[in-house]
Design a protein around this motif. Structure first.
Motif, PDB file in Angstrom:
ATOM      1  N   ARG A 177       0.833  -1.205   0.000  1.00 55.51           N
ATOM      2  CA  ARG A 177       0.000   0.000   0.000  1.00 55.51           C
ATOM      3  C   ARG A 177       0.866   1.253   0.000  1.00 55.51           C
ATOM      4  NH1 ARG A 177      -2.208  -0.820   4.512  1.00 55.51           N
ATOM      5  NH2 ARG A 177      -0.736   0.478   5.650  1.00 55.51           N
ATOM      6  N   ASP A 178       1.878   1.284   0.862  1.00 59.43           N
ATOM      7  CA  ASP A 178       2.716   2.482   0.975  1.00 59.43           C
ATOM      8  C   ASP A 178       3.521   2.751  -0.293  1.00 59.43           C
ATOM      9  OD1 ASP A 178       1.750   2.694   3.535  1.00 59.43           O
ATOM     10  OD2 ASP A 178       3.559   1.911   4.511  1.00 59.43           O
ATOM     11  N   ALA A 179       3.803   1.689  -1.059  1.00 54.20           N
ATOM     12  CA  ALA A 179       4.573   1.849  -2.295  1.00 54.20           C
ATOM     13  C   ALA A 179       3.679   2.057  -3.517  1.00 54.20           C
ATOM     14  CB  ALA A 179       5.472   0.631  -2.512  1.00 54.20           C
ATOM     15  N   GLY A 180       2.377   2.130  -3.302  1.00 57.05           N
ATOM     16  CA  GLY A 180       1.470   2.426  -4.413  1.00 57.05           C
ATOM     17  C   GLY A 180       0.953   1.221  -5.163  1.00 57.05           C
ATOM     18  N   TRP A 181       1.042   0.023  -4.549  1.00 53.53           N
ATOM     19  CA  TRP A 181       0.538  -1.213  -5.153  1.00 53.53           C
ATOM     20  C   TRP A 181       1.309  -1.561  -6.422  1.00 53.53           C
ATOM     21  CZ3 TRP A 181      -2.540  -3.395  -1.647  1.00 53.53           C
ATOM     22  CH2 TRP A 181      -3.279  -2.578  -0.781  1.00 53.53           C
ATOM     23  N   PHE A 182       0.889  -2.633  -7.094  1.00 53.22           N
ATOM     24  CA  PHE A 182       1.500  -3.021  -8.363  1.00 53.22           C
ATOM     25  C   PHE A 182       1.104  -2.021  -9.442  1.00 53.22           C
ATOM     26  CE2 PHE A 182       1.661  -7.141  -6.216  1.00 53.22           C
ATOM     27  CZ  PHE A 182       2.882  -7.651  -6.632  1.00 53.22           C
ATOM     28  N   ASP A 183       2.057  -1.682 -10.279  1.00 55.15           N
ATOM     29  CA  ASP A 183       1.832  -0.746 -11.382  1.00 55.15           C
ATOM     30  C   ASP A 183       1.080  -1.471 -12.492  1.00 55.15           C
ATOM     31  OD1 ASP A 183       1.928   1.003 -13.511  1.00 55.15           O
ATOM     32  OD2 ASP A 183       4.063   1.467 -13.301  1.00 55.15           O
ATOM     33  N   THR A 184      -0.155  -1.057 -12.770  1.00 52.49           N
ATOM     34  CA  THR A 184      -0.974  -1.766 -13.748  1.00 52.49           C
ATOM     35  C   THR A 184      -0.559  -1.479 -15.189  1.00 52.49           C
ATOM     36  OG1 THR A 184      -2.634  -0.003 -13.622  1.00 52.49           O
ATOM     37  CG2 THR A 184      -2.964  -1.943 -12.218  1.00 52.49           C
ATOM     38  N   SER A 185       0.409  -0.581 -15.395  1.00 51.84           N
ATOM     39  CA  SER A 185       0.942  -0.393 -16.745  1.00 51.84           C
ATOM     40  C   SER A 185       1.998  -1.437 -17.078  1.00 51.84           C
ATOM     41  CB  SER A 185       1.549   1.004 -16.899  1.00 51.84           C
ATOM     42  OG  SER A 185       2.748   1.148 -16.136  1.00 51.84           O
ATOM     43  N   LEU A 186       2.419  -2.225 -16.078  1.00 49.32           N
ATOM     44  CA  LEU A 186       3.380  -3.301 -16.286  1.00 49.32           C
ATOM     45  C   LEU A 186       2.689  -4.637 -16.038  1.00 49.32           C
ATOM     46  CD1 LEU A 186       6.472  -1.827 -14.389  1.00 49.32           C
ATOM     47  CD2 LEU A 186       6.161  -1.949 -16.866  1.00 49.32           C
ATOM     48  N   GLY A 187       3.325  -5.715 -16.494  1.00 50.72           N
ATOM     49  CA  GLY A 187       2.787  -7.049 -16.237  1.00 50.72           C
ATOM     50  C   GLY A 187       1.943  -7.566 -17.384  1.00 50.72           C
ATOM     51  N   ARG A 188       1.676  -8.866 -17.335  1.00 52.22           N
ATOM     52  CA  ARG A 188       0.960  -9.544 -18.414  1.00 52.22           C
ATOM     53  C   ARG A 188      -0.521  -9.187 -18.384  1.00 52.22           C
ATOM     54  NH1 ARG A 188       4.696 -13.874 -19.290  1.00 52.22           N
ATOM     55  NH2 ARG A 188       6.695 -12.814 -18.982  1.00 52.22           N
ATOM     56  N   THR A 189      -1.109  -9.159 -19.583  1.00 52.24           N
ATOM     57  CA  THR A 189      -2.551  -8.960 -19.742  1.00 52.24           C
ATOM     58  C   THR A 189      -3.063 -10.006 -20.703  1.00 52.24           C
ATOM     59  OG1 THR A 189      -2.348  -6.575 -19.390  1.00 52.24           O
ATOM     60  CG2 THR A 189      -4.363  -7.348 -20.426  1.00 52.24           C
ATOM     61  N   GLY A 190      -4.052 -10.783 -20.284  1.00 48.42           N
ATOM     62  CA  GLY A 190      -4.599 -11.807 -21.151  1.00 48.42           C
ATOM     63  C   GLY A 190      -3.646 -12.966 -21.316  1.00 48.42           C
ATOM     64  N   GLY A 191      -3.572 -13.491 -22.524  1.00 51.48           N
ATOM     65  CA  GLY A 191      -2.726 -14.641 -22.803  1.00 51.48           C
ATOM     66  C   GLY A 191      -1.281 -14.258 -23.017  1.00 51.48           C
ATOM     67  N   GLY A 192      -0.602 -14.995 -23.902  1.00 57.90           N
ATOM     68  CA  GLY A 192       0.830 -14.813 -24.090  1.00 57.90           C
ATOM     69  C   GLY A 192       1.212 -13.871 -25.205  1.00 57.90           C
ATOM     70  N   ALA A 193       0.257 -13.091 -25.753  1.00 55.97           N
ATOM     71  CA  ALA A 193       0.599 -12.191 -26.857  1.00 55.97           C
ATOM     72  C   ALA A 193       1.584 -11.126 -26.412  1.00 55.97           C
ATOM     73  CB  ALA A 193      -0.668 -11.547 -27.408  1.00 55.97           C
ATOM     74  N   SER A 194       1.442 -10.647 -25.187  1.00 59.71           N
ATOM     75  CA  SER A 194       2.376  -9.683 -24.615  1.00 59.71           C
ATOM     76  C   SER A 194       3.172 -10.356 -23.501  1.00 59.71           C
ATOM     77  CB  SER A 194       1.608  -8.488 -24.034  1.00 59.71           C
ATOM     78  OG  SER A 194       2.424  -7.741 -23.158  1.00 59.71           O
ATOM     79  N   LEU A 195       4.483 -10.124 -23.503  1.00 61.25           N
ATOM     80  CA  LEU A 195       5.339 -10.657 -22.442  1.00 61.25           C
ATOM     81  C   LEU A 195       5.860  -9.535 -21.554  1.00 61.25           C
ATOM     82  CD1 LEU A 195       7.358 -13.364 -24.437  1.00 61.25           C
ATOM     83  CD2 LEU A 195       5.272 -13.646 -23.096  1.00 61.25           C
ATOM     84  N   LEU A 196       5.090  -8.448 -21.461  1.00 65.85           N
ATOM     85  CA  LEU A 196       5.470  -7.343 -20.591  1.00 65.85           C
ATOM     86  C   LEU A 196       5.601  -7.857 -19.162  1.00 65.85           C
ATOM     87  CD1 LEU A 196       5.886  -4.268 -21.079  1.00 65.85           C
ATOM     88  CD2 LEU A 196       3.561  -3.943 -20.221  1.00 65.85           C
ATOM     89  N   SER A 197       6.661  -7.428 -18.469  1.00 64.04           N
ATOM     90  CA  SER A 197       6.932  -7.971 -17.136  1.00 64.04           C
ATOM     91  C   SER A 197       7.534  -6.888 -16.249  1.00 64.04           C
ATOM     92  CB  SER A 197       7.875  -9.174 -17.254  1.00 64.04           C
ATOM     93  OG  SER A 197       9.098  -8.796 -17.861  1.00 64.04           O
ATOM     94  N   SER A 198       8.235  -7.316 -15.208  1.00 57.88           N
ATOM     95  CA  SER A 198       8.985  -6.447 -14.282  1.00 57.88           C
ATOM     96  C   SER A 198       8.119  -5.691 -13.295  1.00 57.88           C
ATOM     97  CB  SER A 198       9.877  -5.445 -15.045  1.00 57.88           C
ATOM     98  OG  SER A 198      10.873  -6.122 -15.779  1.00 57.88           O
TER      99      SER A 198
END
Length: 317
Positions: A177-198
């Motif tokens: 909470r203090d760090a602002g949660w996970f950044d929703t602009s990063l990470g996978r969305t849906g299946g494997g078409a995008s491999l955005l991570s970190s």
């Protein structure tokens, strides 16, 4: 008497992995801690809420399991949803294609206890669960791309340059909470078409910047499925390219500063190729030797980094 408070929450975020998901859930439920000391939360991002409800019904008999269907896509958002539903001060994330050791949560919680309130993040060992034989071209140094983590046999604080992975990572929820949660602009969305991570690396960096400590526990371990589709050089090249994008989004100033260095690294690789392959083709040719493939993967990463950072026309003769 009031029920004892939960000590730790295991969270599994999933997207249409109903083939492997039951194994992950069963392993999370089969922990050595007393049942009233932990809970399991499933956040299902799959698009069909009816199917999600049918799958959830198979686990309805477990009093310490909660299942949520989350319509908004994205792994980072699902992880935030799980944390906000958690009834304990610590949340441990397990991938839907992983299987936790029976003492996983006991050791993760014990690590937090040992190092005290200053410890905000714990990552555990991640062993590969091979879906096909390991290719000869896959060097040990590249196993991190398929989320293999082994920092040795000792429970300890992380050293400079070391990292832990999201397939097996735990946080104090107040630190999230203090760090602002996970950044929703990063990470996978849906299946494997995008491999955005970190996304977990970016969050951990913010927690460390606020003074939080990060530790590794080898006994808080899981096995992580390595899909045969990932055991191809094409997939690893895609993984390298997407890692460059992820790292640029996480630290654009740092990647800008490395633009020239990145381009020189690409040029060194291409000049090592046959003259006909000193083009984009050289970054996509199959490499029979492990060391050559490592070099090619690094060149793919550096090429994407240099282009994202604004590489311009120049005379390279």
């Amino acid at each position: 008497m009031a029920a004892s408070p939960r000590r730790i929450t295991a969270a599994i975020c999933t997207y249409e992995r109903y083939d492997l998901l039951p194994g992950a859930i069963t392993s999370a439920l089969s922990q050595s801690l007393p049942t009233d000391a932990f809970e399991v939360i499933v956040v299902d991002n799959s698009p069909d809420p009816v199917r999600s409800g049918q799958e959830a019904a198979a686990f309805a008999r477990f009093p310490n399991l909660s299942w949520y269907h989350e319509a908004k896509p994205g792994l980072s958002n699902a992880r935030n949803v799980a944390a906000r539903h958690a009834a304990s001060p610590i949340i441990a994330y397990l991938d839907d294609d992983a299987r936790a050791d029976p003492v996983w949560l006991e050791n993760i919680a014990g690590c937090f206890d040992q190092f005290g309130e200053a410890l905000k993040v714990v990552g555990g060992r991640i062993r590969p669960w091979w879906g096909a034989p390991r290719p000869a071209w896959l060097a040990d140094e590249m196993l991190g791309a398929i989320t293999v983590v082994d920092l040795g046999p000792e429970r300890r604080l992380l050293r400079e340059g070391e990292w832990v992975a999201g397939a097996n990572i735990a946080f104090r929820i107040d630190a999230l909470r203090d760090a602002g949660w996970f950044d929703t602009s990063l990470g996978r969305t849906g299946g494997g078409a995008s491999l955005l991570s970190s996304e977990e690396t970016a969050l951990t960096d913010r927690i460390k910047a606020q003074g939080g400590l990060v530790a590794y526990d080898p006994l808080g371990a899981v096995e992580h499925w390595v899909d045969p589709e990932r055991l191809t050089q094409r997939w690893f090249r895609r993984r390298s390219a997407w890692q460059a994008v992820s790292d640029y989004l996480r630290d654009p100033k740092g990647r800008l500063a490395q633009r020239e260095e990145s381009w020189l690294a690409v040029k060194a690789f291409l000049l090592h190729q046959n003259p006909a392959d000193r083009t984009l083709r050289g970054l996509a040719l199959e490499q029979p030797e492990a060391e050559d493939f490592r070099w090619q993967s690094a060149a793919v990463y550096n090429a994407v980094t240099a282009l994202l950072a604004g590489l311009d026309e120049r005379d390279d003769l």
